[in-house]
Design a protein around this motif. Structure first.
Motif, mmCIF file in Angstrom:
data_model
loop_
_atom_site.group_PDB
_atom_site.id
_atom_site.type_symbol
_atom_site.label_atom_id
_atom_site.label_comp_id
_atom_site.label_asym_id
_atom_site.label_seq_id
_atom_site.Cartn_x
_atom_site.Cartn_y
_atom_site.Cartn_z
ATOM 1 N N ASP A 120 0.837 -1.205 0.000
ATOM 2 C CA ASP A 120 0.000 0.000 0.000
ATOM 3 C C ASP A 120 0.871 1.255 0.000
ATOM 4 O O ASP A 120 2.008 1.247 0.479
ATOM 5 C CB ASP A 120 -0.924 0.025 1.217
ATOM 6 C CG ASP A 120 -1.981 -1.072 1.156
ATOM 7 O OD1 ASP A 120 -2.214 -1.608 0.057
ATOM 8 O OD2 ASP A 120 -2.560 -1.399 2.213
ATOM 9 N N HIS A 171 0.727 5.544 0.924
ATOM 10 C CA HIS A 171 0.017 6.565 1.695
ATOM 11 C C HIS A 171 0.533 7.936 1.275
ATOM 12 O O HIS A 171 1.731 8.116 1.003
ATOM 13 C CB HIS A 171 0.243 6.380 3.201
ATOM 14 C CG HIS A 171 -0.297 5.088 3.728
ATOM 15 N ND1 HIS A 171 -1.493 4.997 4.394
ATOM 16 C CD2 HIS A 171 0.207 3.826 3.681
ATOM 17 C CE1 HIS A 171 -1.709 3.736 4.740
ATOM 18 N NE2 HIS A 171 -0.689 3.009 4.330
ATOM 19 N N THR A 195 -9.573 5.987 0.148
ATOM 20 C CA THR A 195 -8.829 4.833 -0.364
ATOM 21 C C THR A 195 -9.159 4.602 -1.828
ATOM 22 O O THR A 195 -10.330 4.513 -2.207
ATOM 23 C CB THR A 195 -9.151 3.568 0.444
ATOM 24 O OG1 THR A 195 -8.790 3.782 1.810
ATOM 25 C CG2 THR A 195 -8.390 2.376 -0.091
ATOM 26 N N LEU A 196 -8.112 4.506 -2.638
ATOM 27 C CA LEU A 196 -8.259 4.201 -4.059
ATOM 28 C C LEU A 196 -7.727 2.791 -4.284
ATOM 29 O O LEU A 196 -6.506 2.544 -4.187
ATOM 30 C CB LEU A 196 -7.487 5.205 -4.923
ATOM 31 C CG LEU A 196 -8.117 6.594 -5.108
ATOM 32 C CD1 LEU A 196 -8.008 7.416 -3.834
ATOM 33 C CD2 LEU A 196 -7.454 7.321 -6.276
ATOM 34 N N ARG A 197 -8.616 1.858 -4.535
ATOM 35 C CA ARG A 197 -8.252 0.457 -4.671
ATOM 36 C C ARG A 197 -7.414 0.230 -5.944
ATOM 37 O O ARG A 197 -7.708 0.762 -7.015
ATOM 38 C CB ARG A 197 -9.504 -0.415 -4.745
ATOM 39 C CG ARG A 197 -10.439 -0.264 -3.547
ATOM 40 C CD ARG A 197 -9.788 -0.760 -2.276
ATOM 41 N NE ARG A 197 -10.682 -0.640 -1.113
ATOM 42 C CZ ARG A 197 -10.307 -0.887 0.126
ATOM 43 N NH1 ARG A 197 -9.066 -1.262 0.376
ATOM 44 N NH2 ARG A 197 -11.169 -0.747 1.112
ATOM 45 N N GLY A 198 -6.381 -0.565 -5.796
ATOM 46 C CA GLY A 198 -5.579 -0.972 -6.952
ATOM 47 C C GLY A 198 -4.651 0.078 -7.502
ATOM 48 O O GLY A 198 -4.167 -0.053 -8.634
ATOM 49 N N HIS A 199 -4.357 1.127 -6.723
ATOM 50 C CA HIS A 199 -3.439 2.167 -7.182
ATOM 51 C C HIS A 199 -2.153 2.203 -6.347
ATOM 52 O O HIS A 199 -1.429 3.204 -6.391
ATOM 53 C CB HIS A 199 -4.123 3.541 -7.141
ATOM 54 C CG HIS A 199 -5.150 3.725 -8.206
ATOM 55 N ND1 HIS A 199 -4.847 4.092 -9.495
ATOM 56 C CD2 HIS A 199 -6.499 3.556 -8.175
ATOM 57 C CE1 HIS A 199 -5.949 4.171 -10.215
ATOM 58 N NE2 HIS A 199 -6.981 3.852 -9.435
ATOM 59 N N GLY A 200 -1.877 1.111 -5.621
ATOM 60 C CA GLY A 200 -0.664 1.053 -4.819
ATOM 61 C C GLY A 200 0.470 0.353 -5.554
ATOM 62 O O GLY A 200 0.557 0.378 -6.791
ATOM 63 N N ARG A 213 -2.355 -5.385 -7.269
ATOM 64 C CA ARG A 213 -1.694 -4.213 -6.711
ATOM 65 C C ARG A 213 -2.323 -3.840 -5.380
ATOM 66 O O ARG A 213 -3.476 -4.185 -5.094
ATOM 67 C CB ARG A 213 -1.802 -3.025 -7.678
ATOM 68 C CG ARG A 213 -1.019 -3.172 -8.963
ATOM 69 C CD ARG A 213 -1.254 -1.992 -9.878
ATOM 70 N NE ARG A 213 -0.863 -0.725 -9.267
ATOM 71 C CZ ARG A 213 -1.012 0.454 -9.869
ATOM 72 N NH1 ARG A 213 -1.547 0.510 -11.087
ATOM 73 N NH2 ARG A 213 -0.626 1.560 -9.250
ATOM 74 N N GLY A 214 -1.551 -3.137 -4.569
ATOM 75 C CA GLY A 214 -2.065 -2.645 -3.306
ATOM 76 C C GLY A 214 -2.935 -1.413 -3.514
ATOM 77 O O GLY A 214 -3.296 -1.062 -4.641
ATOM 78 N N ASP A 215 -3.259 -0.740 -2.425
ATOM 79 C CA ASP A 215 -4.158 0.413 -2.471
ATOM 80 C C ASP A 215 -3.390 1.709 -2.194
ATOM 81 O O ASP A 215 -2.297 1.699 -1.618
ATOM 82 C CB ASP A 215 -5.282 0.259 -1.444
ATOM 83 C CG ASP A 215 -6.101 -1.007 -1.684
ATOM 84 O OD1 ASP A 215 -6.219 -1.408 -2.861
ATOM 85 O OD2 ASP A 215 -6.590 -1.589 -0.695
ATOM 86 N N HIS A 219 -3.845 5.210 -0.143
ATOM 87 C CA HIS A 219 -4.625 5.829 0.927
ATOM 88 C C HIS A 219 -4.254 7.309 1.010
ATOM 89 O O HIS A 219 -3.094 7.653 1.278
ATOM 90 C CB HIS A 219 -4.337 5.142 2.267
ATOM 91 C CG HIS A 219 -4.607 3.666 2.248
ATOM 92 N ND1 HIS A 219 -5.860 3.130 2.422
ATOM 93 C CD2 HIS A 219 -3.767 2.609 2.044
ATOM 94 C CE1 HIS A 219 -5.788 1.809 2.368
ATOM 95 N NE2 HIS A 219 -4.524 1.467 2.128
#
Length: 380
Positions: free
Chosen positions: A262, A264, A305-310, A319-321, A323
């Protein structure tokens, strides 16, 4: 049948303690393995050492003088158990029980090498192929690892007789005991090279700088190691090479803080935008511009939180998230018009400052986690 301990030392039964010691030292100097490598001499050296141990002990000598054998009385079948279990110790020292290590061999595996590589967060996300220069031991191209010059060959070490170790007698609480150590002449190999290679001096390898291509997969994190098989140090005598490990050191990013897969980040939002709502664009790690929507009435410490943008997961398509932690910015300098407008808003809302439970406030604020996370990574 009792052994003739006096006869082994060439003494009569009325010999004094000084005569026993003198006779043993004289024979030990002649039969010591460092002086006399003959196998019969080594066997006789063990026997006179046992005889000296028995005759220098008053109680054991009394048993011998009475016609008995103090070692057999303890149930010894190998001649050493009479020392109360010291048979194994003597067997290890004298080689009778397999205690001798033997030569280690001239051709041995090489050791592993470690290379540290600094990567940006973008490099860790996308993966990267880099050319690196390493300084390791490589096979000597002149002797091809043999260590010898031209057609010459290694010969057996004269000091240790090819055993790779030498033995010496030391005095301890147990009496005279024999210990083994690696031969200093051949370094435990059992062989010496009288005519070594002029390039590697007999080692079979030389130091050299070479370029290696390192492929770092996407999703690696700080502290992870990539293994390159057989790219480490070539072993002595041209032995098989060890492995090369490339350790990743991830550099801090100016915007994102990584937590596993993830990411941040902190979004500073003016009071008006937090109340009315807005949208903020940020350049992603693997994406182009990512739009973060700030809903109307967003509170300080809220997390979007934006899912799949990590970060990409290692060896995975997932992919992670991302935040986004909202930080509402309160103005500190107000002009007259702004102050007038805020006063009007306050009168219209009818809201008043109030004291709440700390636990309740923390549960409503979603910023506690990232605040601690940010303090950990930035030291603030």
């Amino acid at each position: 049948m009792a052994r003739d301990y006096y006869g082994l030392l060439g003494l009569s039964r009325n010999a004094s303690d000084a005569e026993i010691k003198r006779a043993y030292r004289k024979m030990a100097r002649e039969l010591h393995p460092d002086v006399n490598p003959d196998e019969q001499a080594q066997q006789l050296f063990k026997e006179i050492s046992v005889a000296y141990e028995v005759l220098s002990d008053p109680e054991k000598r009394r048993i011998v003088d009475l016609g008995g054998d103090p070692l057999e009385s303890a149930g010894a079948g190998n001649g050493f158990a009479g020392f109360g279990g010291l048979g194994d110790v003597f067997e290890a020292f004298f080689g009778g029980g397999g205690g001798s290590r033997g030569p280690i061999g001239r051709v041995r595996p090489g050791s592993d090498s470690l290379l540290r590589m600094r990567l940006t967060l973008n490099d860790c996300a996308t993966g990267i192929t880099k050319q690196v220069t390493v300084d390791t031991a490589v096979l000597c191209d002149l002797c091809q690892g043999r260590g010898t010059h031209a057609d010459s060959r290694p010969v057996t070490c004269d000091i240790c007789g090819g055993r790779g170790e030498i033995q010496s007698v030391q005095r301890s609480l147990l009496g005279q005991v024999m210990t083994s150590r690696p031969c200093p002449t051949c370094a435990g190999v059992g062989e010496v090279i009288p005519n070594p290679c002029q390039r590697c001096s007999g080692d079979g390898r030389v130091r050299s700088r070479r370029d290696i291509t390192v492929k770092i997969p996407a999703g690696v994190a700080d502290g992870m190691r990539v293994r390159l098989a057989a790219q480490g140090e070539v072993g002595p005598g041209g032995g098989p090479a060890g492995d090369l490990y490339v350790e990743v050191h991830e550099q801090p990013h100016e915007i994102f803080v990584r937590d596993g897969d993830d990411l941040h980040c902190t979004v500073s939002v003016p009071v008006a935008d937090a109340a009315l709502g807005t949208a903020v664009s940020v350049e992603g790690i693997l994406d182009d511009a990512i739009e973060i929507t700030i809903s109307p009435g967003t509170q300080p410490g809220a997390v979007t939180t934006l899912r799949g943008h990590g970060m990409p997961r290692l060896r995975s398509e997932a992919r992670g998230d991302l935040h986004a932690h909202i930080e509402v910015v309160v103005p500190t300098k107000l002009d007259d018009r702004t102050r007038e407008l805020l006063t009007e808003i306050k009168s219209r809302s009818g809201e008043q400052a109030a004291v709440k439970s700390t636990r309740t406030a923390a549960s409503q604020s979603g910023g506690g986690l990232f605040s601690r996370l940010r303090e950990t990574f930035t030291g603030r």
